[in-house]
Design a protein around this motif. Structure first.
Motif, mmCIF file in Angstrom:
data_model
loop_
_atom_site.group_PDB
_atom_site.id
_atom_site.type_symbol
_atom_site.label_atom_id
_atom_site.label_comp_id
_atom_site.label_asym_id
_atom_site.label_seq_id
_atom_site.Cartn_x
_atom_site.Cartn_y
_atom_site.Cartn_z
ATOM 1 N N UNK A 100 0.842 -1.185 0.000
ATOM 2 C CA UNK A 100 0.000 0.000 0.000
ATOM 3 C C UNK A 100 0.886 1.246 0.000
ATOM 4 N N UNK A 101 0.420 2.297 -0.645
ATOM 5 C CA UNK A 101 1.196 3.541 -0.667
ATOM 6 C C UNK A 101 1.315 4.163 0.709
ATOM 7 N N UNK A 102 0.418 3.779 1.623
ATOM 8 C CA UNK A 102 0.450 4.313 2.981
ATOM 9 C C UNK A 102 1.491 3.625 3.854
ATOM 10 N N UNK A 103 2.027 2.507 3.378
ATOM 11 C CA UNK A 103 3.044 1.777 4.140
ATOM 12 C C UNK A 103 4.423 2.379 3.887
ATOM 13 N N UNK A 104 5.377 1.931 4.662
ATOM 14 C CA UNK A 104 6.743 2.421 4.488
ATOM 15 C C UNK A 104 7.232 2.101 3.083
ATOM 16 N N UNK A 105 7.909 3.042 2.433
ATOM 17 C CA UNK A 105 8.378 2.803 1.066
ATOM 18 C C UNK A 105 9.456 1.743 1.020
ATOM 19 N N UNK A 106 9.642 1.119 -0.136
ATOM 20 C CA UNK A 106 10.632 0.042 -0.267
ATOM 21 C C UNK A 106 12.047 0.577 -0.326
ATOM 22 N N UNK A 107 12.988 -0.329 -0.346
ATOM 23 C CA UNK A 107 14.398 0.041 -0.389
ATOM 24 C C UNK A 107 14.766 0.617 -1.744
ATOM 25 N N UNK A 145 3.459 -0.456 -11.240
ATOM 26 C CA UNK A 145 2.133 0.088 -11.487
ATOM 27 C C UNK A 145 1.562 0.583 -10.167
ATOM 28 N N UNK A 146 0.894 1.734 -10.197
ATOM 29 C CA UNK A 146 0.238 2.287 -9.014
ATOM 30 C C UNK A 146 -1.244 2.436 -9.330
ATOM 31 N N UNK A 147 -2.091 1.836 -8.504
ATOM 32 C CA UNK A 147 -3.541 1.873 -8.715
ATOM 33 C C UNK A 147 -4.194 2.615 -7.560
ATOM 34 N N UNK A 157 -2.578 1.041 -4.356
ATOM 35 C CA UNK A 157 -1.831 -0.208 -4.327
ATOM 36 C C UNK A 157 -0.685 -0.093 -5.320
ATOM 37 N N UNK A 158 0.516 -0.384 -4.872
ATOM 38 C CA UNK A 158 1.718 -0.272 -5.703
ATOM 39 C C UNK A 158 2.290 -1.675 -5.901
ATOM 40 N N UNK A 159 2.554 -2.035 -7.143
ATOM 41 C CA UNK A 159 3.086 -3.368 -7.451
ATOM 42 C C UNK A 159 4.372 -3.236 -8.254
ATOM 43 N N UNK A 160 5.327 -4.115 -7.965
ATOM 44 C CA UNK A 160 6.600 -4.168 -8.667
ATOM 45 C C UNK A 160 6.789 -5.579 -9.214
ATOM 46 N N UNK A 161 7.040 -5.682 -10.496
ATOM 47 C CA UNK A 161 7.323 -6.969 -11.115
ATOM 48 C C UNK A 161 8.698 -6.942 -11.748
ATOM 49 N N UNK A 162 9.588 -7.830 -11.306
ATOM 50 C CA UNK A 162 10.957 -7.881 -11.827
ATOM 51 C C UNK A 162 11.161 -9.162 -12.622
ATOM 52 N N UNK A 163 11.757 -9.019 -13.803
ATOM 53 C CA UNK A 163 12.017 -10.156 -14.677
ATOM 54 C C UNK A 163 13.509 -10.454 -14.692
ATOM 55 N N UNK A 164 13.876 -11.675 -14.303
ATOM 56 C CA UNK A 164 15.266 -12.116 -14.309
ATOM 57 C C UNK A 164 15.406 -13.190 -15.368
ATOM 58 N N UNK A 165 15.954 -12.826 -16.526
ATOM 59 C CA UNK A 165 16.064 -13.774 -17.622
ATOM 60 C C UNK A 165 15.958 -13.067 -18.954
ATOM 61 N N UNK A 166 15.726 -13.824 -20.014
ATOM 62 C CA UNK A 166 15.645 -13.288 -21.364
ATOM 63 C C UNK A 166 14.531 -12.254 -21.463
ATOM 64 N N UNK A 167 14.839 -11.119 -22.109
ATOM 65 C CA UNK A 167 13.848 -10.058 -22.244
ATOM 66 C C UNK A 167 13.706 -9.639 -23.697
ATOM 67 N N UNK A 168 12.476 -9.573 -24.162
ATOM 68 C CA UNK A 168 12.136 -9.014 -25.463
ATOM 69 C C UNK A 168 10.721 -8.460 -25.347
ATOM 70 N N UNK A 169 10.151 -7.995 -26.451
ATOM 71 C CA UNK A 169 8.832 -7.372 -26.376
ATOM 72 C C UNK A 169 7.777 -8.347 -25.864
ATOM 73 N N UNK A 170 7.935 -9.640 -26.192
ATOM 74 C CA UNK A 170 6.965 -10.639 -25.750
ATOM 75 C C UNK A 170 7.078 -10.907 -24.249
ATOM 76 N N UNK A 171 8.311 -11.140 -23.759
ATOM 77 C CA UNK A 171 8.472 -11.412 -22.331
ATOM 78 C C UNK A 171 8.109 -10.189 -21.491
ATOM 79 N N UNK A 172 8.448 -8.994 -21.981
ATOM 80 C CA UNK A 172 8.091 -7.792 -21.243
ATOM 81 C C UNK A 172 6.583 -7.582 -21.237
#
Length: 368
Positions: A100-107, A145-147, A157-172
């Protein structure tokens, strides 16, 4: 004889039925313990407190053999990861964290705001399609994304999605879909009503890359359009690196580039939860006389009041440092130019987001 034959057939049928029943029971036991292949599907169903959206997972990770697990991070509303069966360089994983945006911010390691004066390391491009989010790159790719909760004032609501691996337009595209749709599901589960965007199918990596994407300032049409007509060219900044203009994006970036194709100044706009997190990551206080704390960094900053959030929007300009050469592409910081460039950028951004004009005159930080 006929009676004996019928008796044998009866016994054979009974034995067959018993075997089938035993197999069925065994199957249920294996399913319940996760021994069968359905174990992975069930771990996906449980991930992120049951809110993991699975629509884009296979596209994001280039695999249908996936398993998930919770991260167990108490600082977040929920956190989970999804892995492919492959290991080593062939393996990929996706990590999600929601708060939540009201919680402490991430590192800083999660938000990357502490890299905004190091060349283009803090670059971000809008997700588009009506989503309040960005895709960022710093070695790996991240979708944020922030909703906003339309029924709960000043909460998102704030969400973070991290991709570790091959990246292209499809995977992103898969990463973007998983992150946005998981955020939407989690918000709904917790009674936060949101305005969601359209389904994401692809994200272009061309927007995030080296300064070779720079173009003449007079051709700016996106995030740098407000710098047309300013004295940037006369101050050694004849080109720009820009991103599509998007009034829904929680972060906007524009880079002024030298003749040598080096980003010399970076301009950033932050809104809502992103503005709050940016200020917190910089150890700042939004009061008269206080701004982002950057030690001896050259910067100017301004704010504006926006209707979407009680958190003022923040606009910052930095003289950028080039980590490749350990030098500043712009050798001398011009405070007067920095203030003028920031004001043009901030006023245009504020108008695009329905905010007031930059409500405080740009203030300049230390000069090196």
């Amino acid at each position: 004889m006929q009676m004996k034959s019928g008796f044998r057939r009866m016994h054979a049928g009974w034995y067959a039925g018993a075997c089938l029943l035993a197999l069925a029971v065994l199957g249920l036991v294996l399913y319940g313990t996760g021994t069968l292949g359905t174990r992975d599907d069930r771990s996906l169903d449980r991930a992120c407190d049951g809110t993991l959206a699975q629509g884009g997972l296979r596209a994001a990770l280039h695999s249908s053999d996936l398993s998930a697990g919770d991260e167990g991070d108490g600082d977040y509303l929920t956190a989970c990861s999804v892995h492919t069966a492959e290991s080593g360089p062939q393996g990929s994983s996706l990590r999600l964290k929601l708060r939540w945006s009201t919680a402490a911010p991430p590192s800083d390691t999660l938000t990357w705001y502490n890299a905004d004066y190091n060349g283009v390391r803090a670059q971000a491009a809008p997700l588009g399609h009506g989503w309040s989010g960005v895709v960022r790159r710093d070695g790996t790719y991240q979708v944020m994304v922030t909703l906003d909760c339309v029924n709960q004032k000043n909460k998102a609501l704030v969400a973070y999605g991290d991709l570790l691996g091959t990246a292209n337009s499809s995977t992103l595209g898969g990463l973007g879909r998983v992150t946005t749709e998981t955020a939407q599901k989690a918000a709904g589960k917790h009674g936060c009503q949101v305005r969601a965007g359209k389904r994401l199918t692809s994200l272009s990596t061309a927007r995030l890359g080296p300064p070779g994407t720079a173009k003449p300032l007079e051709r700016a049409q996106g995030s740098c359009v407000a710098l047309r007509g300013t004295a940037a060219a006369r101050n050694g900044m004849p080109e720009v690196m820009e991103y599509p203009a998007d009034p829904d994006a929680p972060q906007t970036n524009c880079y002024l580039v030298t003749k040598a194709k080096k980003p010399g100044y970076g301009l950033y706009a932050y809104y809502g939860a992103a503005a709050k997190d940016f200020l917190s990551s910089e150890g700042s206080r939004l009061k008269e006389g206080y701004g982002p704390t950057h030690g001896d960094r050259d910067y100017a900053w301004a704010t504006a009041t926006c209707p979407q959030s009680a958190q003022p929007a923040v606009f910052v300009l930095y003289r950028l440092y080039d980590r490749d050469t350990d030098t500043y592409p712009v050798p001398h910081h011009s405070a007067s130019f920095a203030d003028a460039a920031l004001k043009a950028f901030a006023d245009h951004e504020a108008k695009q987001h329905g905010c007031t004009e930059s409500s405080k005159a740009p203030r300049t930080g230390a000069t090196v």
